[in-house]
Structure formats: C-alpha cells, structure tokens
Motif scaffolding. Structure first.
Motif, PDB file in Angstrom:
ATOM      1  N   ASN A  34     -17.739   0.506  -7.587  1.00 11.39           N
ATOM      2  CA  ASN A  34     -18.449  -0.366  -8.798  1.00 11.39           C
ATOM      3  C   ASN A  34     -17.814  -1.858  -8.365  1.00 11.39           C
ATOM      4  O   ASN A  34     -18.865  -2.690  -8.451  1.00 11.39           O
TER       5      ASN A  34
ATOM      6  N   ILE B 196     -27.853  -0.069 -11.265  1.00  7.65           N
ATOM      7  CA  ILE B 196     -28.532   0.662 -12.356  1.00  7.65           C
ATOM      8  C   ILE B 196     -28.826   2.149 -12.002  1.00  7.65           C
ATOM      9  O   ILE B 196     -28.715   3.056 -12.999  1.00  7.65           O
ATOM     10  N   PHE B 197     -29.130   2.251 -10.916  1.00  7.03           N
ATOM     11  CA  PHE B 197     -29.495   3.760 -10.328  1.00  7.03           C
ATOM     12  C   PHE B 197     -28.369   4.652  -9.757  1.00  7.03           C
ATOM     13  O   PHE B 197     -28.251   4.399  -8.453  1.00  7.03           O
ATOM     14  N   LYS B 198     -27.459   4.806 -10.274  1.00  6.25           N
ATOM     15  CA  LYS B 198     -26.152   5.177  -9.802  1.00  6.25           C
ATOM     16  C   LYS B 198     -26.148   6.349  -8.768  1.00  6.25           C
ATOM     17  O   LYS B 198     -25.416   6.677  -7.951  1.00  6.25           O
ATOM     18  N   GLN B 199     -27.084   7.320  -9.171  1.00  4.29           N
ATOM     19  CA  GLN B 199     -27.154   8.473  -8.268  1.00  4.29           C
ATOM     20  C   GLN B 199     -28.223   8.250  -6.920  1.00  4.29           C
ATOM     21  O   GLN B 199     -28.020   9.155  -6.064  1.00  4.29           O
ATOM     22  N   LEU B 200     -28.504   6.905  -6.872  1.00  3.42           N
ATOM     23  CA  LEU B 200     -29.301   6.540  -5.797  1.00  3.42           C
ATOM     24  C   LEU B 200     -28.133   6.468  -4.619  1.00  3.42           C
ATOM     25  O   LEU B 200     -27.338   5.516  -4.771  1.00  3.42           O
ATOM     26  N   LYS B 201     -28.438   6.826  -3.261  1.00  3.23           N
ATOM     27  CA  LYS B 201     -27.364   6.672  -2.420  1.00  3.23           C
ATOM     28  C   LYS B 201     -28.093   6.489  -0.967  1.00  3.23           C
ATOM     29  O   LYS B 201     -29.231   6.970  -0.742  1.00  3.23           O
TER      30      LYS B 201
ATOM     31  N   LEU C  83     -29.855  -2.489  -7.661  1.00  3.12           N
ATOM     32  CA  LEU C  83     -30.581  -1.199  -7.351  1.00  3.12           C
ATOM     33  C   LEU C  83     -29.360  -0.101  -7.807  1.00  3.12           C
ATOM     34  O   LEU C  83     -29.470   0.988  -8.299  1.00  3.12           O
ATOM     35  N   PHE C  84     -28.136  -0.330  -7.035  1.00  7.71           N
ATOM     36  CA  PHE C  84     -27.119   0.819  -6.891  1.00  7.71           C
ATOM     37  C   PHE C  84     -26.424   0.901  -8.215  1.00  7.71           C
ATOM     38  O   PHE C  84     -25.924   1.890  -8.555  1.00  7.71           O
TER      39      PHE C  84
END
Length: 241
Positions: free
Chosen positions: A224, A115-120, A112-113
């Motif tokens: 990463n 693939i969706f790098k802006q998700l925090k 999830l993190f």
C-alpha cells in the motif's frame, strides 16, 4: 546552484533517498522534481544518473538477501535497451509535456490498484518485458522510471528485501547505460561534479534509514505504501512541473 541553497538541497535529497528505499523503486522519482528547483532539466538528468549509480550499489549491499534472476533478465534487459533509446531522444522532446503524461499515468494506475485491491497485473514474462521497456524508456527520457518498474515488480509478490535488491540491480544497469549517453549529450557538467561525493554519503545514510523503516512495516503495508508513493509522485510531477 548558490552555496546557500546547498543544505536545503542535501536535506531534500536525503528525504528522497529514504522514500525511494522504502518504496523500493529508487529515489529518482522524488529526486528529479526536487533537483528541478535547483538545476536546468538536462543537468538534472546527468546528476540523477550519477547519484543513482552510487545509490543502487548501496541498496545492493544493504539488501543482498537474494535476487530474482528471472526478473533481472526479463525486466532488466528491455529496461537497459530502452533507456538508451529514451536518453538518445531526450534532446528532441519537450520534457514538460512528457512529465505531465507520466504524472497522469502514475495517478491513474496507482488509484486503480488502491481502489480495486483485488485487481492485479499478471506475473507473466510478457508483462515484465513491457514494464521493463516502459520504465527504461521513461528513465532515459524523463530521468525517472522506477515507479513503472515498481508497479510491474509488485505483480510478482517478492519479499521486501528481494524486491529492493532486484530493483536496484536492474536500476544499476539502467543508470550505467544512460550515464554514458548523457555524458555524450553534454548533460554532465564539471561544475556539478562536486555534488557527487555529497550525494554518495546521502545515498548511504538514506538507504540505511530506509532499511530501518522497512523492518517495521508488514508486507501488506509495504504494498500500500508503494502505491501511495506512486500516487504522490504523479501528483508532484503535475503540480511542480
């Protein structure tokens, strides 16, 4: 464990310590599945707790450039409380099923993190308490909870050295607490104690090598790498369960 397998076990333990240092969440996430090849599950819990005590002391010594005291309290206290609960319940749960659950959870969260790098995760005290509770309970029950703690701590964007030092202090409290419970559960066997001095040396060498690797990695690469390691941990937990 037969003496002929000892060199293989030591080499794999060293690799686990290096990866755990670079990842910032401790070696148990790799050490537990490795040790499962050589020992029964309850012995693995006991050996892991003792190994981690020396490992975390070493990390604190190598990465002592500052600590996040707020995280130590908000994440560390719930972790210590819930590791006791998890360790006490470890006698009554099927570890194979729980390891599968942990593996799928880590795979889903890390992907999830990645693939969706802006998700925090929001860096709130509430999230630190939840993450500490989950990581502590998992550490007590399965022998490893550092990956969950690592995901939680990543939200607070700590410097690499502060991240690892803070994580090690929290982990030290977790390991000290569960070692006591594991001892009374009968998980720490006299026949396995000869491994402790060997693993202390492994923790020192592995942490030193991990620190050297970290000095050559940027902050983004570090984040990463942590997520990729967590993904690998989830896959390993399922495949080798």
């Amino acid at each position: 464990m037969l003496a002929r397998y000892l060199p293989i076990f030591v080499i794999l333990s060293l690799i686990a310590e290096i990866l755990g240092t670079v990842g910032g969440f401790g070696s148990s996430v790799f050490f537990v599945p490795i040790a499962n090849f050589f020992f029964d599950f309850q012995s693995v819990l006991g050996i892991t707790a003792l190994f981690h005590l020396s490992s975390n002391v070493t990390k604190i010594a190598f990465f002592k450039k500052g600590l996040n005291k707020q995280l130590i309290l908000s994440l560390g206290i719930p972790a210590v409380i819930f590791v006791l609960i998890g360790a006490l319940l470890s006698k009554y749960f099927d570890p194979i099923i729980l390891t599968y659950i942990l593996g799928f959870f880590l795979i889903t969260l890390s992907l999830l993190f990645l693939i969706f790098k802006q998700l925090k995760v929001s860096p709130r005290t509430k999230n630190a308490i939840i993450g500490g509770s989950l990581s502590g309970f998992s550490a007590g029950l399965l022998g490893t909870g550092g990956a969950i703690r690592g995901i939680t701590m990543a939200a607070f964007k700590l410097d690499k050295n502060k991240f690892i030092a803070t994580s090690a202090v929290i982990d030290l409290g977790v390991d000290f607490s569960r070692t006591i419970v594991y001892y009374f559960n009968g998980y720490i066997h006299k026949d396995d104690l000869y491994l402790i001095p060997i693993l202390i040396v492994v923790s020192i060498i592995g942490t030193w090598i991990g620190k050297k690797i970290l000095n050559k990695i940027s902050q983004d690469q570090f984040r990463n790498f942590v997520l990729i390691l967590i993904l690998a941990i989830g896959i390993i937990s399922i495949i080798f369960n």
